[in-house]
Write an enzyme that holds these catalytic residues in place. Structure first.
Site, PDB file in Angstrom:
ATOM      1  N   GLY A   9       0.823  -1.213   0.000  1.00 20.21           N
ATOM      2  CA  GLY A   9       0.000   0.000   0.000  1.00 20.21           C
ATOM      3  C   GLY A   9       0.852   1.255   0.000  1.00 20.21           C
ATOM      4  N   GLY A  49      -0.355   4.430   0.191  1.00 21.56           N
ATOM      5  CA  GLY A  49      -1.244   5.524   0.580  1.00 21.56           C
ATOM      6  C   GLY A  49      -0.491   6.457   1.513  1.00 21.56           C
ATOM      7  CG  PHE A  50      -2.442   9.750   3.659  1.00 21.85           C
ATOM      8  CD1 PHE A  50      -1.951  11.041   3.639  1.00 21.85           C
ATOM      9  CD2 PHE A  50      -3.685   9.502   3.100  1.00 21.85           C
ATOM     10  CE1 PHE A  50      -2.674  12.067   3.060  1.00 21.85           C
ATOM     11  CE2 PHE A  50      -4.424  10.533   2.531  1.00 21.85           C
ATOM     12  CZ  PHE A  50      -3.915  11.818   2.510  1.00 21.85           C
ATOM     13  N   GLY A  51       0.331   6.286   4.705  1.00 21.20           N
ATOM     14  CA  GLY A  51       1.351   5.687   5.554  1.00 21.20           C
ATOM     15  C   GLY A  51       2.485   5.090   4.738  1.00 21.20           C
ATOM     16  CB  VAL A  71      -0.762  -8.136  -1.214  1.00 23.97           C
ATOM     17  CG1 VAL A  71      -0.330  -9.232  -0.255  1.00 23.97           C
ATOM     18  CG2 VAL A  71       0.439  -7.380  -1.757  1.00 23.97           C
ATOM     19  CD  GLU A 101     -14.993  17.347   4.889  1.00 19.93           C
ATOM     20  OE1 GLU A 101     -14.229  17.961   5.641  1.00 19.93           O
ATOM     21  OE2 GLU A 101     -14.640  16.343   4.258  1.00 19.93           O
ATOM     22  CG  ASP A 109      -7.262   4.449   7.792  1.00 15.47           C
ATOM     23  OD1 ASP A 109      -6.809   5.198   8.670  1.00 15.47           O
ATOM     24  OD2 ASP A 109      -8.030   4.839   6.891  1.00 15.47           O
TER      25      ASP A 109
HETATM   26  C1  LIG Z   1     -13.793  10.273   2.047  1.00 15.97           C
HETATM   27  C2  LIG Z   1     -12.664  10.328   3.040  1.00 15.97           C
HETATM   28  C3  LIG Z   1     -12.338  11.545   3.626  1.00 15.97           C
HETATM   29  C4  LIG Z   1     -11.293  11.605   4.550  1.00 15.97           C
HETATM   30  N1  LIG Z   1     -10.976  12.827   5.112  1.00 15.97           N
HETATM   31  C5  LIG Z   1      -9.921  12.919   5.937  1.00 15.97           C
HETATM   32  C6  LIG Z   1      -9.520  14.181   6.459  1.00 15.97           C
HETATM   33  O1  LIG Z   1     -10.142  15.215   6.170  1.00 15.97           O
HETATM   34  N2  LIG Z   1      -8.440  14.229   7.283  1.00 15.97           N
HETATM   35  C7  LIG Z   1      -7.735  13.100   7.607  1.00 15.97           C
HETATM   36  O2  LIG Z   1      -6.740  13.192   8.324  1.00 15.97           O
HETATM   37  N3  LIG Z   1      -8.095  11.893   7.156  1.00 15.97           N
HETATM   38  C8  LIG Z   1      -9.165  11.775   6.328  1.00 15.97           C
HETATM   39  N4  LIG Z   1      -9.543  10.543   5.838  1.00 15.97           N
HETATM   40  C9  LIG Z   1      -8.846   9.343   6.337  1.00 15.97           C
HETATM   41  C10 LIG Z   1      -7.505   9.167   5.652  1.00 15.97           C
HETATM   42  O3  LIG Z   1      -7.659   9.232   4.259  1.00 15.97           O
HETATM   43  C11 LIG Z   1      -6.940   7.810   6.077  1.00 15.97           C
HETATM   44  O4  LIG Z   1      -6.798   7.823   7.475  1.00 15.97           O
HETATM   45  C12 LIG Z   1      -5.588   7.561   5.436  1.00 15.97           C
HETATM   46  O5  LIG Z   1      -5.743   7.451   4.039  1.00 15.97           O
HETATM   47  C13 LIG Z   1      -4.967   6.266   5.988  1.00 15.97           C
HETATM   48  O6  LIG Z   1      -3.759   6.049   5.362  1.00 15.97           O
HETATM   49  P1  LIG Z   1      -3.279   4.547   5.088  1.00 15.97           P
HETATM   50  O7  LIG Z   1      -1.903   4.657   4.520  1.00 15.97           O
HETATM   51  O8  LIG Z   1      -3.483   3.732   6.289  1.00 15.97           O
HETATM   52  O9  LIG Z   1      -4.292   4.007   3.989  1.00 15.97           O
HETATM   53  P2  LIG Z   1      -4.607   4.554   2.538  1.00 15.97           P
HETATM   54  O10 LIG Z   1      -4.156   5.958   2.375  1.00 15.97           O
HETATM   55  O11 LIG Z   1      -6.039   4.257   2.310  1.00 15.97           O
HETATM   56  O12 LIG Z   1      -3.711   3.639   1.608  1.00 15.97           O
HETATM   57  C14 LIG Z   1      -3.899   2.263   1.514  1.00 15.97           C
HETATM   58  C15 LIG Z   1      -3.295   1.789   0.217  1.00 15.97           C
HETATM   59  O13 LIG Z   1      -3.231   0.371   0.223  1.00 15.97           O
HETATM   60  C16 LIG Z   1      -3.605  -0.120  -1.028  1.00 15.97           C
HETATM   61  N5  LIG Z   1      -4.082  -1.506  -0.840  1.00 15.97           N
HETATM   62  C17 LIG Z   1      -5.120  -1.929  -0.088  1.00 15.97           C
HETATM   63  N6  LIG Z   1      -5.208  -3.274  -0.112  1.00 15.97           N
HETATM   64  C18 LIG Z   1      -4.197  -3.690  -0.891  1.00 15.97           C
HETATM   65  C19 LIG Z   1      -3.764  -4.981  -1.309  1.00 15.97           C
HETATM   66  N7  LIG Z   1      -4.384  -6.109  -0.917  1.00 15.97           N
HETATM   67  N8  LIG Z   1      -2.702  -5.070  -2.146  1.00 15.97           N
HETATM   68  C20 LIG Z   1      -2.073  -3.937  -2.563  1.00 15.97           C
HETATM   69  N9  LIG Z   1      -2.434  -2.702  -2.194  1.00 15.97           N
HETATM   70  C21 LIG Z   1      -3.480  -2.591  -1.360  1.00 15.97           C
HETATM   71  C22 LIG Z   1      -4.673   0.846  -1.501  1.00 15.97           C
HETATM   72  O14 LIG Z   1      -4.816   0.803  -2.911  1.00 15.97           O
HETATM   73  C23 LIG Z   1      -4.118   2.170  -0.996  1.00 15.97           C
HETATM   74  O15 LIG Z   1      -3.321   2.811  -1.951  1.00 15.97           O
HETATM   75  C24 LIG Z   1     -10.572  10.438   4.903  1.00 15.97           C
HETATM   76  C25 LIG Z   1     -10.910   9.219   4.306  1.00 15.97           C
HETATM   77  C26 LIG Z   1     -11.947   9.166   3.377  1.00 15.97           C
HETATM   78  C27 LIG Z   1     -12.293   7.862   2.737  1.00 15.97           C
END
Ligand SMILES: Cc1cc2nc3c(=O)[nH]c(=O)nc-3n(C[C@H](O)[C@H](O)[C@H](O)COP(=O)(O)OP(=O)(O)OC[C@H]3O[C@@H](n4cnc5c(N)ncnc54)[C@H](O)[C@@H]3O)c2cc1C
Length: 423
Positions: free
Chosen positions: A12, A14-16, A81, A172, A301
């Site tokens: 992943g 994403g943010f993390g 994955v 929002e 998350d």
């Molecule tokens: C509509 C919405 C609004 C939000 N607003 C806010 C806000 O205003 N402020 C704030 O702080 N937070 C906000 N959030 C929450 C924030 O986006 C999440 O807390 C943040 O994205 C978590 O980061 P992460 O790296 O854990 O996951 P993510 O950023 O979701 O990244 C996860 C990544 O893993 C990948 N992935 C998942 N499963 C697999 C797999 N099996 N194989 C390969 N890749 C995979 C996905 O494609 C993705 O790219 C919001 C979320 C949403 C949905």
């Protein structure tokens, strides 16, 4: 003799995950492999603006590969994955198997229907670009269908948008749909008055924005109502049917029901055999390590970090980003045989926007609302966007929408077909 490079696999970007990658970039001690099922990094906090036609998908997403162009030790693979063998230290995806020395699970969350799986097909979620475009399509299509019908009474359920979940995303969306229908598109239709559109925001609990103070929550409710949004609190959803949402005391008829009520661990987290909580979030220790394997880290998350806390850290981007940087540092220190202190979350505050010139923001004892909250919200959401081009295009779209009261991304991609010709 040179030491063999350690392989860090990140699931992943994403943010993390992106923070892990950035923190280990161009460090020759490590080979970093990031696997993501999307080819882009997504700025989820602005998804609702894509859903309501203010921004385009490319304003809030950036190809992951383009972020890592200059990180020579980083490889990106586009794949999902599906399994992890923790004994053999292997990750499985798209008929590939990759070995790791350290694994970082940063797979985020998915929409949760709290066990009501049949509600999924009757509602629209908001978790990725596909979801946002589906909502945009549905909203724009419903206005077009109402214009074709040309009679408000007959088109009532088309022009009633229901949002379930009174957290930041629900608030929002409600504010933005009200603005779109009551102001932005009002002069564009001839047979219907889009100003008669109803927007209902349903919250099961006693207040909107549960994580905020009562003052911010009341301000939000009052501002939404002044924008024509019907706010229902203490209103748990009993059922969702093809015709609408069933509450204790009534049924709200609507063709567009948006679910913004909760998330749970990703599909991958659900499948793998690590210790988890009820929402499929993987339990971690104070070093963001899974309770089961010392070489497996879980961040953002996907994780339940509750060590020494009264409740788990919230599912917000600062948690994921800080944990990403922390885990990279932890791995670097491990290689140097150095100890790392436990992870401490630095809470930078919370914010939510209600609509043009209105938002609420809380930073410890400092509380902003109205215009100052909104300006703070705009600033933070621009600064944290990834990529200069995205920051600029978002800024330009915002300034243009603010000055002209228009929304630039009102496109329905497919052509309409006439059922009488086809059948
Ligand atoms: C509509 C919405 C609004 C939000 N607003 C806010 C806000 O205003 N402020 C704030 O702080 N937070 C906000 N959030 C929450 C924030 O986006 C999440 O807390 C943040 O994205 C978590 O980061 P992460 O790296 O854990 O996951 P993510 O950023 O979701 O990244 C996860 C990544 O893993 C990948 N992935 C998942 N499963 C697999 C797999 N099996 N194989 C390969 N890749 C995979 C996905 O494609 C993705 O790219 C919001 C979320 C949403 C949905």
């Amino acid at each position: 003799m040179t030491k063999a490079r350690k392989k860090v696999v990140v699931i992943g970007a994403g943010f993390g995950g992106l923070q892990v990658i950035k923190s280990l970039a161009n460090n020759n001690q490590f080979e970093v492999l990031a696997i993501d099922k999307k080819n882009h990094h997504l700025f989820q906090p602005l998804l609702y603006q894509v859903a309501t036609a203010v921004l385009s998908p490319a304003d809030i997403a950036i190809p992951t590969r383009s972020i890592t162009t200059n990180y020579k030790n980083v490889k990106i693979l586009y794949g999902e994955v599906t399994d992890i063998d923790f004994q053999k230290k292997e990750v499985k995806f798209q008929n590939n198997i990759e070995k790791y020395d350290y694994l970082v699970i940063a797979s985020g969350a998915k929409t949760s229907y709290f066990g009501n799986t049949n509600w999924e097909s009757k509602t629209l979620g908001l978790k990725n670009l596909k979801d946002a475009l589906a909502i945009r399509r549905q909203i724009l299509l419903s206005f077009e269908q109402a214009e074709l019908i040309g009679d408000y009474e007959k088109a009532k359920s088309l022009m009633h948008y229901v949002i379930i979940g009174g957290g930041p995303t629900g608030v929002e969306l409600a504010g933005s749909i009200a603005e779109l229908s009551h102001n932005i598109i009002r002069k564009d239709f001839r047979n219907i008055d889009s100003g008669m559109t109803k927007v209902t925001l349903i919250e099961a609990g006693p207040k909107l924005l549960n994580a905020f103070s009562d003052l911010s929550s009341q301000f939000t409710k009052q501002k939404l109502e002044s924008r024509g949004v019907e706010v229902l609190t203490n209103s748990p959803v009993i059922d969702i049917t093809d015709s609408g949402v069933v509450l204790k005391d009534r049924t709200i008829e609507s063709k567009t029901i948006i679910w913004a009520a909760g998330v749970e661990g990703s599909e991958l987290a659900k499948k793998i055999t690590l210790n988890k909580d009820k929402a499929n979030r993987i339990l971690v220790d104070e070093f963001c390590r899974s309770l089961d394997y010392q070489d497996v880290f879980v961040i953002g998350d996907a994780a339940n970090f509750s060590k020494n806390l009264s409740r788990p850290l919230p599912g917000v981007s600062p948690v994921a980003m800080q944990q990403g940087r922390y885990v990279a540092k932890f791995i670097l220190n491990l290689e140097k045989n150095k100890k790392t202190a436990s992870f401490q979350y630095f809470d930078k505050g919370i914010m939510a926007t209600i609509g043009r010139t209105d938002a609420v923001a809380e930073f410890g004892s400092i509380r902003l609302k109205g215009l100052f909250g909104w300006l703070g919200w705009l600033f933070v959401h621009l600064v944290y966007q990834v990529g200069f081009k995205n920051k600029m295009s978002t800024l330009i779209s915002w300034v243009w929408s603010y000055l002209t009261f228009r929304a630039g991304s009102r496109l329905i991609q497919e052509e309409v077909t006439d059922p009488s010709v086809r059948s």
